[in-house]
Design a protein around this motif. Structure first.
Motif, PDB file in Angstrom:
ATOM      1  N   GLY A  65       0.805  -1.220   0.000  1.00 46.51           N
ATOM      2  CA  GLY A  65       0.000   0.000   0.000  1.00 46.51           C
ATOM      3  C   GLY A  65       0.831   1.259   0.000  1.00 46.51           C
ATOM      4  O   GLY A  65       0.531   2.214  -0.730  1.00 46.51           O
ATOM      5  N   SER A  66       1.902   1.277   0.796  1.00 47.23           N
ATOM      6  CA  SER A  66       2.718   2.497   0.895  1.00 47.23           C
ATOM      7  C   SER A  66       3.508   2.762  -0.380  1.00 47.23           C
ATOM      8  O   SER A  66       3.774   3.911  -0.718  1.00 47.23           O
ATOM      9  N   GLU A  67       3.886   1.704  -1.110  1.00 45.84           N
ATOM     10  CA  GLU A  67       4.726   1.885  -2.295  1.00 45.84           C
ATOM     11  C   GLU A  67       3.927   2.005  -3.590  1.00 45.84           C
ATOM     12  O   GLU A  67       4.325   2.712  -4.510  1.00 45.84           O
ATOM     13  N   PHE A  68       2.766   1.316  -3.665  1.00 46.70           N
ATOM     14  CA  PHE A  68       2.034   1.270  -4.934  1.00 46.70           C
ATOM     15  C   PHE A  68       0.562   1.675  -4.828  1.00 46.70           C
ATOM     16  O   PHE A  68      -0.217   1.424  -5.743  1.00 46.70           O
ATOM     17  N   GLY A  69       0.182   2.289  -3.720  1.00 42.94           N
ATOM     18  CA  GLY A  69      -1.198   2.741  -3.589  1.00 42.94           C
ATOM     19  C   GLY A  69      -2.173   1.581  -3.536  1.00 42.94           C
ATOM     20  O   GLY A  69      -1.937   0.572  -2.877  1.00 42.94           O
ATOM     21  N   TYR A  70      -3.288   1.733  -4.275  1.00 44.80           N
ATOM     22  CA  TYR A  70      -4.356   0.724  -4.223  1.00 44.80           C
ATOM     23  C   TYR A  70      -4.190  -0.389  -5.265  1.00 44.80           C
ATOM     24  O   TYR A  70      -5.018  -1.283  -5.354  1.00 44.80           O
ATOM     25  N   THR A  71      -3.119  -0.343  -6.061  1.00 48.30           N
ATOM     26  CA  THR A  71      -2.980  -1.241  -7.208  1.00 48.30           C
ATOM     27  C   THR A  71      -3.047  -2.718  -6.832  1.00 48.30           C
ATOM     28  O   THR A  71      -3.635  -3.525  -7.560  1.00 48.30           O
ATOM     29  N   LEU A  72      -2.474  -3.081  -5.696  1.00 52.56           N
ATOM     30  CA  LEU A  72      -2.381  -4.497  -5.331  1.00 52.56           C
ATOM     31  C   LEU A  72      -3.612  -5.026  -4.607  1.00 52.56           C
ATOM     32  O   LEU A  72      -3.617  -6.170  -4.142  1.00 52.56           O
ATOM     33  N   LEU A  73      -4.671  -4.233  -4.528  1.00 51.02           N
ATOM     34  CA  LEU A  73      -5.930  -4.737  -3.970  1.00 51.02           C
ATOM     35  C   LEU A  73      -6.459  -5.919  -4.788  1.00 51.02           C
ATOM     36  O   LEU A  73      -7.086  -6.832  -4.249  1.00 51.02           O
ATOM     37  N   SER A  74      -6.192  -5.888  -6.099  1.00 49.10           N
ATOM     38  CA  SER A  74      -6.646  -6.991  -6.955  1.00 49.10           C
ATOM     39  C   SER A  74      -5.968  -8.302  -6.563  1.00 49.10           C
ATOM     40  O   SER A  74      -6.574  -9.376  -6.645  1.00 49.10           O
ATOM     41  N   LEU A 203     -12.018   1.230  -5.444  1.00 49.14           N
ATOM     42  CA  LEU A 203     -12.713   0.246  -6.291  1.00 49.14           C
ATOM     43  C   LEU A 203     -11.892  -0.079  -7.529  1.00 49.14           C
ATOM     44  O   LEU A 203     -11.845  -1.229  -7.979  1.00 49.14           O
ATOM     45  N   GLY A 204     -11.211   0.921  -8.082  1.00 50.35           N
ATOM     46  CA  GLY A 204     -10.349   0.694  -9.245  1.00 50.35           C
ATOM     47  C   GLY A 204      -9.180  -0.226  -8.931  1.00 50.35           C
ATOM     48  O   GLY A 204      -8.684  -0.951  -9.805  1.00 50.35           O
ATOM     49  N   GLY A 205      -8.746  -0.239  -7.659  1.00 45.27           N
ATOM     50  CA  GLY A 205      -7.641  -1.096  -7.261  1.00 45.27           C
ATOM     51  C   GLY A 205      -7.957  -2.574  -7.304  1.00 45.27           C
ATOM     52  O   GLY A 205      -7.056  -3.413  -7.371  1.00 45.27           O
ATOM     53  N   PHE A 206      -9.253  -2.920  -7.251  1.00 53.18           N
ATOM     54  CA  PHE A 206      -9.656  -4.329  -7.297  1.00 53.18           C
ATOM     55  C   PHE A 206      -9.638  -4.901  -8.720  1.00 53.18           C
ATOM     56  O   PHE A 206      -9.858  -6.086  -8.911  1.00 53.18           O
ATOM     57  N   VAL A 207      -9.392  -4.037  -9.716  1.00 54.82           N
ATOM     58  CA  VAL A 207      -9.275  -4.486 -11.112  1.00 54.82           C
ATOM     59  C   VAL A 207      -7.805  -4.773 -11.410  1.00 54.82           C
ATOM     60  O   VAL A 207      -6.963  -3.888 -11.259  1.00 54.82           O
ATOM     61  N   PRO A 208      -7.465  -6.000 -11.829  1.00 55.82           N
ATOM     62  CA  PRO A 208      -6.050  -6.332 -12.104  1.00 55.82           C
ATOM     63  C   PRO A 208      -5.438  -5.428 -13.163  1.00 55.82           C
ATOM     64  O   PRO A 208      -6.079  -5.111 -14.170  1.00 55.82           O
ATOM     65  N   GLN A 209      -4.196  -5.009 -12.935  1.00 59.43           N
ATOM     66  CA  GLN A 209      -3.486  -4.119 -13.853  1.00 59.43           C
ATOM     67  C   GLN A 209      -2.268  -4.817 -14.456  1.00 59.43           C
ATOM     68  O   GLN A 209      -1.605  -5.612 -13.796  1.00 59.43           O
ATOM     69  N   LYS A 210      -1.944  -4.475 -15.708  1.00 56.91           N
ATOM     70  CA  LYS A 210      -0.788  -5.070 -16.384  1.00 56.91           C
ATOM     71  C   LYS A 210       0.522  -4.720 -15.692  1.00 56.91           C
ATOM     72  O   LYS A 210       1.483  -5.488 -15.716  1.00 56.91           O
ATOM     73  N   GLU A 211       0.572  -3.552 -15.085  1.00 52.30           N
ATOM     74  CA  GLU A 211       1.821  -3.089 -14.472  1.00 52.30           C
ATOM     75  C   GLU A 211       2.267  -3.988 -13.318  1.00 52.30           C
ATOM     76  O   GLU A 211       3.441  -3.985 -12.941  1.00 52.30           O
ATOM     77  N   ILE A 212       1.356  -4.767 -12.748  1.00 48.56           N
ATOM     78  CA  ILE A 212       1.740  -5.674 -11.664  1.00 48.56           C
ATOM     79  C   ILE A 212       2.771  -6.680 -12.162  1.00 48.56           C
ATOM     80  O   ILE A 212       3.732  -7.012 -11.472  1.00 48.56           O
ATOM     81  N   VAL A 213       2.576  -7.172 -13.381  1.00 52.27           N
ATOM     82  CA  VAL A 213       3.504  -8.141 -13.967  1.00 52.27           C
ATOM     83  C   VAL A 213       4.720  -7.439 -14.549  1.00 52.27           C
ATOM     84  O   VAL A 213       5.840  -7.956 -14.497  1.00 52.27           O
ATOM     85  N   ALA A 214       4.519  -6.230 -15.097  1.00 50.44           N
ATOM     86  CA  ALA A 214       5.604  -5.521 -15.779  1.00 50.44           C
ATOM     87  C   ALA A 214       6.643  -4.954 -14.812  1.00 50.44           C
ATOM     88  O   ALA A 214       7.823  -4.859 -15.144  1.00 50.44           O
ATOM     89  N   ASN A 215       6.212  -4.577 -13.605  1.00 48.99           N
ATOM     90  CA  ASN A 215       7.106  -3.973 -12.619  1.00 48.99           C
ATOM     91  C   ASN A 215       7.662  -5.060 -11.690  1.00 48.99           C
ATOM     92  O   ASN A 215       6.907  -5.633 -10.900  1.00 48.99           O
ATOM     93  N   PRO A 216       8.964  -5.369 -11.757  1.00 53.74           N
ATOM     94  CA  PRO A 216       9.533  -6.463 -10.942  1.00 53.74           C
ATOM     95  C   PRO A 216       9.310  -6.287  -9.438  1.00 53.74           C
ATOM     96  O   PRO A 216       8.997  -7.244  -8.738  1.00 53.74           O
ATOM     97  N   THR A 217       9.466  -5.065  -8.938  1.00 54.49           N
ATOM     98  CA  THR A 217       9.286  -4.824  -7.507  1.00 54.49           C
ATOM     99  C   THR A 217       7.838  -5.038  -7.095  1.00 54.49           C
ATOM    100  O   THR A 217       7.540  -5.659  -6.068  1.00 54.49           O
ATOM    101  N   MET A 218       6.916  -4.541  -7.918  1.00 58.24           N
ATOM    102  CA  MET A 218       5.495  -4.720  -7.635  1.00 58.24           C
ATOM    103  C   MET A 218       5.104  -6.197  -7.700  1.00 58.24           C
ATOM    104  O   MET A 218       4.332  -6.696  -6.865  1.00 58.24           O
TER     105      MET A 218
END
Length: 443
Positions: A65-74, A203-218
């Protein structure tokens, strides 16, 4: 004929009932309404949900949460869906066969294989216990200023609480667990209200994003969340405690028990989803959007919450929830340890002795690391405990899918074609996921 078929499906005959002192001990009202029966079956799901909100999950959610916001809610949502599937299989195994996962493994595999599986399961329970020890010690330090090393030693005393509850009956354990889960839930509901997150972004964070796979740290943190969510000891635990209910051990009774246990576990895991999501949302709204993107530890989050949220009680509420989480996990870890030892080895130790041995094995590394490296070392040990759990997970998931997909063992309760296919895909996915996580961690 049925007995002959059942016997041929297992390498060994069934032995003692799982958790024999509480097996078939919780009454189920007959000819009652759907709601009354559901209430009677509710309880095991809460004990399972504890493993999904233990202190080991906090570090990954805070970092994400602190590094990537809501993105990893998915990722949290996907993890929860996998958990619902696997826990339903574990409950079905216990109800349909009268065996817990440890007993089923002992009765199916050669002695050498069974012994190795037992060792791995014990290692997972010790790793879980390390997370509980460290989480509780950190909470005691944050709330009362008790030094970490003293807090680690104090956690050994919880064996007396477990002993007291076990003598009072299984329902008492469930009530304590539900109370502590409610405490955690209320604490984070208050924290979320104070942090005022943007609902649309959440709510947008619960939708999977491509950047999760593209960003090694994420991707690494996402894999950590997945690896820390589905706990191997929970599969052994659930397959046993569903048998505490006095349902009819008939075809009709088992069908009803499977239905109600699925509702129970799904409801409780949904609560766990809310708590895990709340930790990440709180971390994102309090730290990510205020520029504190390097918060990765529980202590860091505690120190910053008051200033970021503008309230002197925010950190206290956070620490209370952490302490409740650590103590809750202690209760379920004790039961899981008993199930694993009795199921695999058919060795029966007094509960206090079994608990004391497990807790000592967890306290020793925690004391050494705390003494040598302090708070930074305990956080790293917390992460290592999650890696160990990831290593063991497939050794519980694959046998579970094997057994529930075998018609000779399950009879009419065997997994259907689609459920079998999905279950094997999930098992393979978890295995590949954890191999990647381990390679990434150690290299």
């Amino acid at each position: 004929m049925a007995k002959k078929d059942e016997k041929s499906a297992w390498r060994q005959d069934r032995h003692t009932e799982s958790l024999s002192e509480v097996n078939n001990s919780v009454k189920i009202p007959q000819n009652a309404s759907f709601f009354r029966k559901l209430l009677a079956f509710m309880g095991p799901g809460a004990l399972i949900a504890v493993g999904y909100v233990d202190p080991g999950n906090w570090a990954t959610s805070i970092a994400g949460g602190s590094e990537f916001g809501y993105t990893l809610l998915s990722v949290i949502l996907i993890s929860n869906l996998l958990a619902i599937l696997l826990q339903s299989l574990a409950a079905k195994l216990g109800i349909a066969t009268g065996r817990d996962l440890a007993q089923a493994s002992r009765d199916s595999f050669p002695k050498g294989v069974s012994f190795v599986l037992w060792l791995l399961a014990e290692l997972a329970i010790i790793a879980t216990d390390i997370a509980e020890v460290i989480g509780s010690a950190i909470a005691l330090n944050l709330l009362f200023g008790i030094p970490l090393i003293v807090g680690v030693c104090i956690t050994a005393l919880d064996i007396f609480l477990v002993l007291l509850l076990q003598h009072r009956g299984f329902r008492y354990i469930e009530v304590i667990v539900i109370t502590l889960m409610t405490t955690i839930l209320v604490c984070f509901a208050v924290e979320l209200f104070m942090s005022r997150p943007e609902i649309k972004q959440v709510l947008g964070g619960f939708v999977p994003q491509k950047e999760i796979v593209a960003n090694p740290t994420m991707l690494y943190i996402a894999l950590g969340i997945l690896g820390a969510t589905v706990m191997p000891h929970n599969l052994y635990l659930h397959s046993s405690i569903v048998q505490t209910r006095q349902y009819e051990r008939s075809l009709k009774g088992k069908k009803e028990a499977i239905k109600f246990s699925f509702i129970d576990s799904t409801f409780s895991l949904t609560i766990a989803l809310f708590i895990n999501a709340a930790i990440l949302i709180l971390s994102a709204s309090a730290f990510y959007f205020s520029g504190h993107t390097e918060v990765a530890g529980i202590e860091d989050a505690y120190q910053l919450l008051n200033s970021v949220l503008g309230s002197s009680v925010a950190s206290v509420i956070f620490a209370v929830a952490l302490l409740a989480s650590g103590q809750n996990s202690t209760l379920t870890g004790t039961l899981a340890g008993q199930i694993v030892m009795e199921g695999f080895l058919n060795i029966r130790l007094k509960p206090w002795l079994r608990r004391l041995l497990t807790r000592i094995l967890a306290i020793i590394p925690a004391v050494i690391v705390t003494a040598l490296y302090g708070a930074k070392g305990t956080n790293e040990l917390l992460i290592l405990s999650q890696v160990i759990l990831s290593m063991q997970l497939s050794f519980a998931v694959i046998p579970l899918v094997m057994f529930t997909s075998d018609k000779r063992k399950m009879g009419i309760f065997v997994n259907g074609f689609w459920l079998k296919t999905i279950s094997w895909l999930v098992a393979i996915f978890i295995a590949v996921l954890n191999i990647y996580l381990l390679i990434h961690t150690f290299t």
